[in-house]
Design a protein around this motif. Sequence first.
Motif, PDB file in Angstrom:
ATOM      1  N   LEU A 106      -4.297  -3.003  -1.981  1.00  0.00           N
ATOM      2  CA  LEU A 106      -4.254  -1.891  -2.924  1.00  0.00           C
ATOM      3  C   LEU A 106      -2.872  -1.269  -2.809  1.00  0.00           C
ATOM      4  CD1 LEU A 106      -5.981  -0.140  -4.955  1.00  0.00           C
ATOM      5  CD2 LEU A 106      -5.979   1.560  -3.127  1.00  0.00           C
ATOM      6  N   LYS A 107      -2.148  -1.243  -3.921  1.00  0.00           N
ATOM      7  CA  LYS A 107      -0.813  -0.661  -3.937  1.00  0.00           C
ATOM      8  C   LYS A 107      -0.793   0.612  -4.783  1.00  0.00           C
ATOM      9  CE  LYS A 107       2.266  -4.597  -3.092  1.00  0.00           C
ATOM     10  NZ  LYS A 107       3.431  -5.364  -3.626  1.00  0.00           N
ATOM     11  N   ARG A 108       0.112   1.511  -4.410  1.00  0.00           N
ATOM     12  CA  ARG A 108       0.359   2.720  -5.204  1.00  0.00           C
ATOM     13  C   ARG A 108       1.805   2.684  -5.673  1.00  0.00           C
ATOM     14  NH1 ARG A 108       0.517   8.549  -2.411  1.00  0.00           N
ATOM     15  NH2 ARG A 108       2.678   7.919  -2.065  1.00  0.00           N
ATOM     16  N   THR A 113       9.497   7.181 -10.400  1.00  0.00           N
ATOM     17  CA  THR A 113      10.585   6.609  -9.605  1.00  0.00           C
ATOM     18  C   THR A 113      10.479   5.098  -9.422  1.00  0.00           C
ATOM     19  OG1 THR A 113       9.459   6.844  -7.472  1.00  0.00           O
ATOM     20  CG2 THR A 113      10.688   8.773  -8.305  1.00  0.00           C
ATOM     21  N   GLY A 114       9.289   4.531  -9.621  1.00  0.00           N
ATOM     22  CA  GLY A 114       9.073   3.119  -9.377  1.00  0.00           C
ATOM     23  C   GLY A 114       8.844   2.777  -7.916  1.00  0.00           C
ATOM     24  N   GLU A 115       8.872   3.762  -7.036  1.00  0.00           N
ATOM     25  CA  GLU A 115       8.641   3.502  -5.618  1.00  0.00           C
ATOM     26  C   GLU A 115       7.185   3.119  -5.392  1.00  0.00           C
ATOM     27  OE1 GLU A 115       9.871   6.885  -3.415  1.00  0.00           O
ATOM     28  OE2 GLU A 115      11.982   6.728  -4.044  1.00  0.00           O
ATOM     29  N   SER A 116       6.969   2.105  -4.528  1.00  0.00           N
ATOM     30  CA  SER A 116       5.612   1.633  -4.282  1.00  0.00           C
ATOM     31  C   SER A 116       5.357   1.482  -2.795  1.00  0.00           C
ATOM     32  CB  SER A 116       5.374   0.288  -4.991  1.00  0.00           C
ATOM     33  OG  SER A 116       6.157  -0.732  -4.393  1.00  0.00           O
ATOM     34  N   ARG A 117       4.090   1.450  -2.445  1.00  0.00           N
ATOM     35  CA  ARG A 117       3.681   1.229  -1.059  1.00  0.00           C
ATOM     36  C   ARG A 117       2.319   0.561  -1.054  1.00  0.00           C
ATOM     37  NH1 ARG A 117       1.137   6.665   1.648  1.00  0.00           N
ATOM     38  NH2 ARG A 117       0.403   5.036   3.067  1.00  0.00           N
ATOM     39  N   VAL A 118       2.054  -0.220  -0.010  1.00  0.00           N
ATOM     40  CA  VAL A 118       0.736  -0.802   0.195  1.00  0.00           C
ATOM     41  C   VAL A 118      -0.129   0.235   0.896  1.00  0.00           C
ATOM     42  CG1 VAL A 118      -0.581  -2.635   1.304  1.00  0.00           C
ATOM     43  CG2 VAL A 118       1.666  -3.144   0.319  1.00  0.00           C
ATOM     44  N   MET A 119      -1.271   0.550   0.300  1.00  0.00           N
ATOM     45  CA  MET A 119      -2.176   1.528   0.890  1.00  0.00           C
ATOM     46  C   MET A 119      -3.038   0.882   1.977  1.00  0.00           C
ATOM     47  SD  MET A 119      -1.184   4.105  -0.842  1.00  0.00           S
ATOM     48  CE  MET A 119      -2.329   5.356  -0.234  1.00  0.00           C
ATOM     49  N   PHE A 120      -3.651  -0.270   1.652  1.00  0.00           N
ATOM     50  CA  PHE A 120      -4.468  -1.012   2.607  1.00  0.00           C
ATOM     51  C   PHE A 120      -4.821  -2.362   1.994  1.00  0.00           C
ATOM     52  CE2 PHE A 120      -7.388   1.746   0.202  1.00  0.00           C
ATOM     53  CZ  PHE A 120      -8.263   0.814  -0.324  1.00  0.00           C
ATOM     54  N   THR A 121      -5.444  -3.208   2.785  1.00  0.00           N
ATOM     55  CA  THR A 121      -5.941  -4.503   2.326  1.00  0.00           C
ATOM     56  C   THR A 121      -7.443  -4.555   2.537  1.00  0.00           C
ATOM     57  OG1 THR A 121      -3.857  -5.582   2.889  1.00  0.00           O
ATOM     58  CG2 THR A 121      -5.775  -7.005   2.615  1.00  0.00           C
ATOM     59  N   ASP A 122      -8.169  -5.040   1.545  1.00  0.00           N
ATOM     60  CA  ASP A 122      -9.627  -5.158   1.638  1.00  0.00           C
ATOM     61  C   ASP A 122     -10.023  -6.576   1.242  1.00  0.00           C
ATOM     62  OD1 ASP A 122     -12.340  -4.671   1.817  1.00  0.00           O
ATOM     63  OD2 ASP A 122     -12.476  -3.913  -0.233  1.00  0.00           O
ATOM     64  N   LYS A 123     -10.308  -7.398   2.224  1.00  0.00           N
ATOM     65  CA  LYS A 123     -10.649  -8.797   1.974  1.00  0.00           C
ATOM     66  C   LYS A 123     -12.143  -9.050   2.139  1.00  0.00           C
ATOM     67  CE  LYS A 123      -6.213 -10.941   3.038  1.00  0.00           C
ATOM     68  NZ  LYS A 123      -6.052 -11.566   1.708  1.00  0.00           N
ATOM     69  N   ALA A 124     -12.969  -8.096   1.770  1.00  0.00           N
ATOM     70  CA  ALA A 124     -14.414  -8.261   1.908  1.00  0.00           C
ATOM     71  C   ALA A 124     -14.886  -9.458   1.091  1.00  0.00           C
ATOM     72  CB  ALA A 124     -15.139  -7.002   1.456  1.00  0.00           C
ATOM     73  N   HIS A 138      -5.793  12.833  -4.257  1.00  0.00           N
ATOM     74  CA  HIS A 138      -5.354  11.479  -3.918  1.00  0.00           C
ATOM     75  C   HIS A 138      -5.734  11.066  -2.501  1.00  0.00           C
ATOM     76  CE1 HIS A 138      -2.838  10.578  -7.553  1.00  0.00           C
ATOM     77  NE2 HIS A 138      -2.948  11.889  -7.651  1.00  0.00           N
ATOM     78  N   LYS A 139      -6.841  11.611  -2.004  1.00  0.00           N
ATOM     79  CA  LYS A 139      -7.332  11.205  -0.684  1.00  0.00           C
ATOM     80  C   LYS A 139      -8.387  10.110  -0.773  1.00  0.00           C
ATOM     81  CE  LYS A 139      -6.398  15.574   1.697  1.00  0.00           C
ATOM     82  NZ  LYS A 139      -6.980  16.719   2.454  1.00  0.00           N
ATOM     83  N   HIS A 140      -9.094  10.041  -1.900  1.00  0.00           N
ATOM     84  CA  HIS A 140     -10.162   9.063  -2.058  1.00  0.00           C
ATOM     85  C   HIS A 140     -10.086   8.392  -3.428  1.00  0.00           C
ATOM     86  CE1 HIS A 140     -11.864  11.630   1.158  1.00  0.00           C
ATOM     87  NE2 HIS A 140     -12.421  10.511   1.564  1.00  0.00           N
ATOM     88  N   LEU A 159      -7.998   6.566   0.895  1.00  0.00           N
ATOM     89  CA  LEU A 159      -6.790   5.888   0.452  1.00  0.00           C
ATOM     90  C   LEU A 159      -5.778   5.668   1.571  1.00  0.00           C
ATOM     91  CD1 LEU A 159      -6.318   7.447  -3.087  1.00  0.00           C
ATOM     92  CD2 LEU A 159      -6.785   5.069  -2.538  1.00  0.00           C
ATOM     93  N   GLU A 160      -5.754   6.515   2.579  1.00  0.00           N
ATOM     94  CA  GLU A 160      -4.784   6.338   3.656  1.00  0.00           C
ATOM     95  C   GLU A 160      -5.230   5.314   4.684  1.00  0.00           C
ATOM     96  OE1 GLU A 160      -1.744   7.404   4.030  1.00  0.00           O
ATOM     97  OE2 GLU A 160      -1.751   8.544   2.163  1.00  0.00           O
ATOM     98  N   THR A 161      -6.523   5.133   4.845  1.00  0.00           N
ATOM     99  CA  THR A 161      -7.019   4.255   5.911  1.00  0.00           C
ATOM    100  C   THR A 161      -7.705   2.992   5.404  1.00  0.00           C
ATOM    101  OG1 THR A 161      -9.198   5.307   6.022  1.00  0.00           O
ATOM    102  CG2 THR A 161      -7.409   6.314   7.324  1.00  0.00           C
TER     103      THR A 161
END
Length: 391
Positions: A106-108, A113-124, A138-140, A159-161
């Motif tokens: 999941l990316k934000r 600005t176009g700045e991005s970050r990976v929030m987490f990975t979910d491979k369920a 923007h916490k959930h 979203l953070e964890t």
Amino acid sequence: MNIQWGGETCHRYRDPASGAWVIQLTCGATNNCNIYGEQPYCSPDGRYVAIERFHDPSFEPEAMLLVADLHRFRLGLLARDVYSHNRPCNNAFTEFIYYWTVQDELKRISLVTGESRVMFTDKAEGVIRGGGSVAPDHKHMVFGMYLPGPRPVVMRYELETGKKEIFYEHPEIVNPHPIWEPVTGKYVMIMRNHGSKFTADGKLDKVVGDYGPTLFLVNVDTGKEVPIPAGQPHTARIGHQCFVPGTNRACFTAWWNMDTWEGDPRHPDTNVLTAGPGDEKATPFHCPEHRGNHIAVSRCGTYFVIDSYEGCTWDKNGVIKPMALVVGNLKTGKYRILVSSTGASGGGNQLTHPHPYITTDNRHVVFSSDGFGTPHVFASEMTPEFLASLG
């Protein structure tokens, strides 16, 4: 800024009904979509809007995420790694877009600005994801999913964890459209498809029964279902829906007889309604010559826009008519056509649906159309004079 800018936009024409400029934002020889208007994908100042671009929307796994600058009328590239079978999501009218990649990240990314970050990975394993929505802080995030079984649920993520839990589940929320109230954050709206069924081997056999979809809210703090009079037995079956920002009220369209143009006897001269917690019945917005499909409400909670059929659904040759765009004022009851014909066919693929929404600053309506062949994204001006005529 981490945005690669290019030039594709052009002013197409002035609409004969409103005098508004209709501006084509994309012209590349690929499929383009403004995503989904029920939670508008535009920045807090209304300047930047998100666009998804597909080489092949049905069979290719990756798509692009673009941004259009409505002040300079330029088009920018934000990302190339969007998983095309999961719609990006957001909190309406805010800077950040969230999207899944093919690698289950999941990316934000920022529209500004176009700045991005990976929030987490979910491979369920076995998870199939649908549409999602993000809380105002923007916490959930909530996301519609099919767990193995299949088991339709709305999942809530931190979203953070990346920590997740089932927020709501029911065997008939096969297309839940979860929408987080974008201002108060108190409720999530969910759609239930009464009569939906799965086959013995787990395939979706019936999307909805004769009773049709209904809407309800879920209290974010308690997890309890909160009824609202939207859908049977209070109104005709639900079409599309959104929140009136800051009010905890739903604004929605309902079905009508597409062959005879007859409305439902419970609201015979309209299919645009609002409803909220504690209401005994829905409140109709009277616009008898229009029949709305998709609907979105402005950030200020005053205006709505619908893609609308005018006077009849089919022309004399039995061909479905292209939809107009109609803007209404929920406070005064006035309404008028902004765009006489979007040219959109409203066919099976989402790319052919207008999905109109009003930008945060009330200056433009953004919509999709396949009226020129390849699906593209457009913006129509809403001048101060146009809005004043609805006051």
